[in-house]
Design a protein around this motif. Sequence first.
Motif, PDB file in Angstrom:
ATOM      1  N   ASN A  46    -107.971  22.433  99.131  1.00 21.85           N
ATOM      2  CA  ASN A  46    -106.867  21.688  98.689  1.00 21.85           C
ATOM      3  C   ASN A  46    -105.533  22.201  99.351  1.00 21.85           C
ATOM      4  OD1 ASN A  46    -105.781  20.431  96.173  1.00 21.85           O
ATOM      5  ND2 ASN A  46    -104.783  22.310  95.772  1.00 21.85           N
ATOM      6  N   ILE A  47    -104.840  20.949  99.413  1.00 25.72           N
ATOM      7  CA  ILE A  47    -103.713  21.159 100.601  1.00 25.72           C
ATOM      8  C   ILE A  47    -102.437  20.946  99.654  1.00 25.72           C
ATOM      9  CG2 ILE A  47    -102.815  20.451 102.739  1.00 25.72           C
ATOM     10  CD1 ILE A  47    -105.749  19.404 103.427  1.00 25.72           C
ATOM     11  N   GLU A  48    -101.470  22.230  99.903  1.00 23.09           N
ATOM     12  CA  GLU A  48    -100.410  22.100  99.020  1.00 23.09           C
ATOM     13  C   GLU A  48     -99.151  22.863  99.683  1.00 23.09           C
ATOM     14  OE1 GLU A  48     -98.275  21.702  95.386  1.00 23.09           O
ATOM     15  OE2 GLU A  48    -100.556  22.049  94.872  1.00 23.09           O
ATOM     16  N   MET A  49     -98.249  21.994 100.033  1.00 19.65           N
ATOM     17  CA  MET A  49     -96.973  22.358 100.505  1.00 19.65           C
ATOM     18  C   MET A  49     -97.078  23.006 102.019  1.00 19.65           C
ATOM     19  SD  MET A  49     -94.641  23.564  97.237  1.00 19.65           S
ATOM     20  CE  MET A  49     -95.741  24.600  96.555  1.00 19.65           C
ATOM     21  N   ILE A  50     -97.277  22.143 102.910  1.00 13.50           N
ATOM     22  CA  ILE A  50     -97.583  22.600 104.470  1.00 13.50           C
ATOM     23  C   ILE A  50     -96.433  21.990 105.179  1.00 13.50           C
ATOM     24  CG2 ILE A  50    -100.120  22.679 104.289  1.00 13.50           C
ATOM     25  CD1 ILE A  50    -100.193  20.205 105.811  1.00 13.50           C
ATOM     26  N   GLY A  51     -95.206  21.739 104.781  1.00 13.93           N
ATOM     27  CA  GLY A  51     -94.299  21.155 105.493  1.00 13.93           C
ATOM     28  C   GLY A  51     -93.306  22.065 106.097  1.00 13.93           C
ATOM     29  N   THR A  52     -93.326  23.484 105.607  1.00 10.75           N
ATOM     30  CA  THR A  52     -92.236  24.356 106.262  1.00 10.75           C
ATOM     31  C   THR A  52     -93.149  25.318 106.823  1.00 10.75           C
ATOM     32  OG1 THR A  52     -92.272  25.404 104.084  1.00 10.75           O
ATOM     33  CG2 THR A  52     -90.624  23.811 104.480  1.00 10.75           C
ATOM     34  N   GLU A  53     -92.451  26.389 107.753  1.00 10.38           N
ATOM     35  CA  GLU A  53     -92.991  27.434 108.320  1.00 10.38           C
ATOM     36  C   GLU A  53     -93.419  28.497 107.239  1.00 10.38           C
ATOM     37  OE1 GLU A  53     -91.116  29.061 111.483  1.00 10.38           O
ATOM     38  OE2 GLU A  53     -90.289  27.454 112.081  1.00 10.38           O
ATOM     39  N   PRO A  92    -100.025  36.061 100.559  1.00  8.31           N
ATOM     40  CA  PRO A  92     -99.062  37.027 100.524  1.00  8.31           C
ATOM     41  C   PRO A  92     -98.428  36.988  99.098  1.00  8.31           C
ATOM     42  CG  PRO A  92     -98.164  35.256 101.561  1.00  8.31           C
ATOM     43  CD  PRO A  92     -99.570  34.663 101.374  1.00  8.31           C
ATOM     44  N   TYR A  93     -98.580  36.334  98.074  1.00  6.70           N
ATOM     45  CA  TYR A  93     -98.029  36.287  97.147  1.00  6.70           C
ATOM     46  C   TYR A  93     -98.970  36.564  95.783  1.00  6.70           C
ATOM     47  CZ  TYR A  93     -95.056  34.049 100.403  1.00  6.70           C
ATOM     48  OH  TYR A  93     -94.294  33.776 101.682  1.00  6.70           O
ATOM     49  N   PRO A  94     -99.764  37.584  95.884  1.00  7.43           N
ATOM     50  CA  PRO A  94    -100.531  37.673  94.640  1.00  7.43           C
ATOM     51  C   PRO A  94    -100.019  37.563  93.364  1.00  7.43           C
ATOM     52  CG  PRO A  94    -100.432  39.654  95.726  1.00  7.43           C
ATOM     53  CD  PRO A  94     -99.553  38.826  96.600  1.00  7.43           C
ATOM     54  N   SER A 151     -89.072  32.473  98.622  1.00  7.16           N
ATOM     55  CA  SER A 151     -87.754  32.127  99.233  1.00  7.16           C
ATOM     56  C   SER A 151     -87.711  30.545  99.693  1.00  7.16           C
ATOM     57  CB  SER A 151     -87.218  32.859 100.447  1.00  7.16           C
ATOM     58  OG  SER A 151     -88.360  32.716 101.283  1.00  7.16           O
ATOM     59  N   GLU A 152     -88.416  29.712  98.942  1.00  7.00           N
ATOM     60  CA  GLU A 152     -88.683  28.229  99.309  1.00  7.00           C
ATOM     61  C   GLU A 152     -87.490  27.481  98.591  1.00  7.00           C
ATOM     62  OE1 GLU A 152     -89.984  26.292 101.994  1.00  7.00           O
ATOM     63  OE2 GLU A 152     -91.420  27.636 101.503  1.00  7.00           O
ATOM     64  N   ALA A 153     -86.259  27.252  99.423  1.00  6.05           N
ATOM     65  CA  ALA A 153     -85.092  26.992  98.691  1.00  6.05           C
ATOM     66  C   ALA A 153     -85.286  25.648  98.058  1.00  6.05           C
ATOM     67  CB  ALA A 153     -83.932  26.859  99.764  1.00  6.05           C
ATOM     68  N   ASN A 154     -86.205  24.788  98.549  1.00  5.12           N
ATOM     69  CA  ASN A 154     -86.117  23.203  98.207  1.00  5.12           C
ATOM     70  C   ASN A 154     -87.338  23.071  97.138  1.00  5.12           C
ATOM     71  OD1 ASN A 154     -84.051  22.524 100.039  1.00  5.12           O
ATOM     72  ND2 ASN A 154     -85.486  22.767 101.669  1.00  5.12           N
ATOM     73  N   TYR A 155     -87.839  24.085  96.792  1.00  3.58           N
ATOM     74  CA  TYR A 155     -89.099  23.856  95.748  1.00  3.58           C
ATOM     75  C   TYR A 155     -88.719  23.370  94.429  1.00  3.58           C
ATOM     76  CZ  TYR A 155     -92.955  25.235  92.637  1.00  3.58           C
ATOM     77  OH  TYR A 155     -93.945  25.306  91.892  1.00  3.58           O
ATOM     78  N   HIS A 156     -89.265  22.246  93.927  1.00  2.92           N
ATOM     79  CA  HIS A 156     -88.837  21.772  92.549  1.00  2.92           C
ATOM     80  C   HIS A 156     -87.281  21.118  92.579  1.00  2.92           C
ATOM     81  CE1 HIS A 156     -92.491  22.366  90.130  1.00  2.92           C
ATOM     82  NE2 HIS A 156     -92.912  21.872  91.170  1.00  2.92           N
TER      83      HIS A 156
END
Length: 303
Positions: free
Chosen positions: A183-190, A227-229, A259-264
């Motif tokens: 399942n591939i989810e949000m791979i557009g940022t580093e 890394p975000y359990p 820290s994903e500033a553009n999430y939602h």
Amino acid sequence: MKKHLLLLLFPALCLAQQPIISKSEVVRVETELASDAMEGRKIFTPGIDRASAFIEKEFTAIGLAPFGDLKNYRQEFIKKGKKANNVIGILPGKSKPDEFVVFSAHYDHLGLNDKGDDKVYNGANDDASGTTAVILLAQYFKQLGQNERTIVFVAFTGEEVGGFGSGYFSQHINADKVVAMFNIEMIGTESKWGLNSAYITGFEKSSFGKILQQNLQGSSFEFHPDPYPSEMLFYRSDNANLAKLGVPAHTISTSKMDSEANYHQLSDELATLDLDNMTEIIKAIAISSKGIISGKDTPSRVE
């Protein structure tokens, strides 16, 4: 004739035999899915109908077969009294057609905003990026033509409102036959590790992640455990419905959930994505999955 001499004499022919995941195709597909014309791809809206039609057109161009008893790529269902649909296409396996490898992403997002000048939640990263990856991987594996197991490519609807599409899909596929789910989810940022890296949710729950890591040894790309359990991401995306049935179903992502500033946000637009890095991530997924697709590798089940 030696291989290196063949390459010298017939470079175009030799290159043509190797499918390519190109940035230009990533840009083309991503730009369409994240465009204002899709009106944020909210479930039960004309915008998501346009997105579905676009994905169906791509699957047709690739030459995928319908899934199961479906007559086309639309897996339709009723939710809350309204029609919705997943988009599914398959590449039948050569020697293990009853063993399935799933590549998935959700193509729905948040729709329109009724305030301000910016009206569209474009969802470029969430999850036009994942849907783009599914389409590019379908192109790649169709051109490669070497899958021993059946590959299922699915774009889910309704992830943003409770996983409606993946829930329905999981009820209409034999989970015992699903060997793995990418399942591939949000791979557009580093990712937090920078370029050429991504993480896998629920890494410790099966041998899926270790197999992918092993298949990438010697490359510059690395997969890491989530890394975000505390965010419980393994249970928050479309992999969860099949994982509950024992499938080694995991999500691959780069999203920095702390820290994903553009999430939602309305700002989740094409210009915020690193399309070069995204292309490399899709390539890494293709390479890391080959052992599973060939039948050589079989991940352990999720308990």
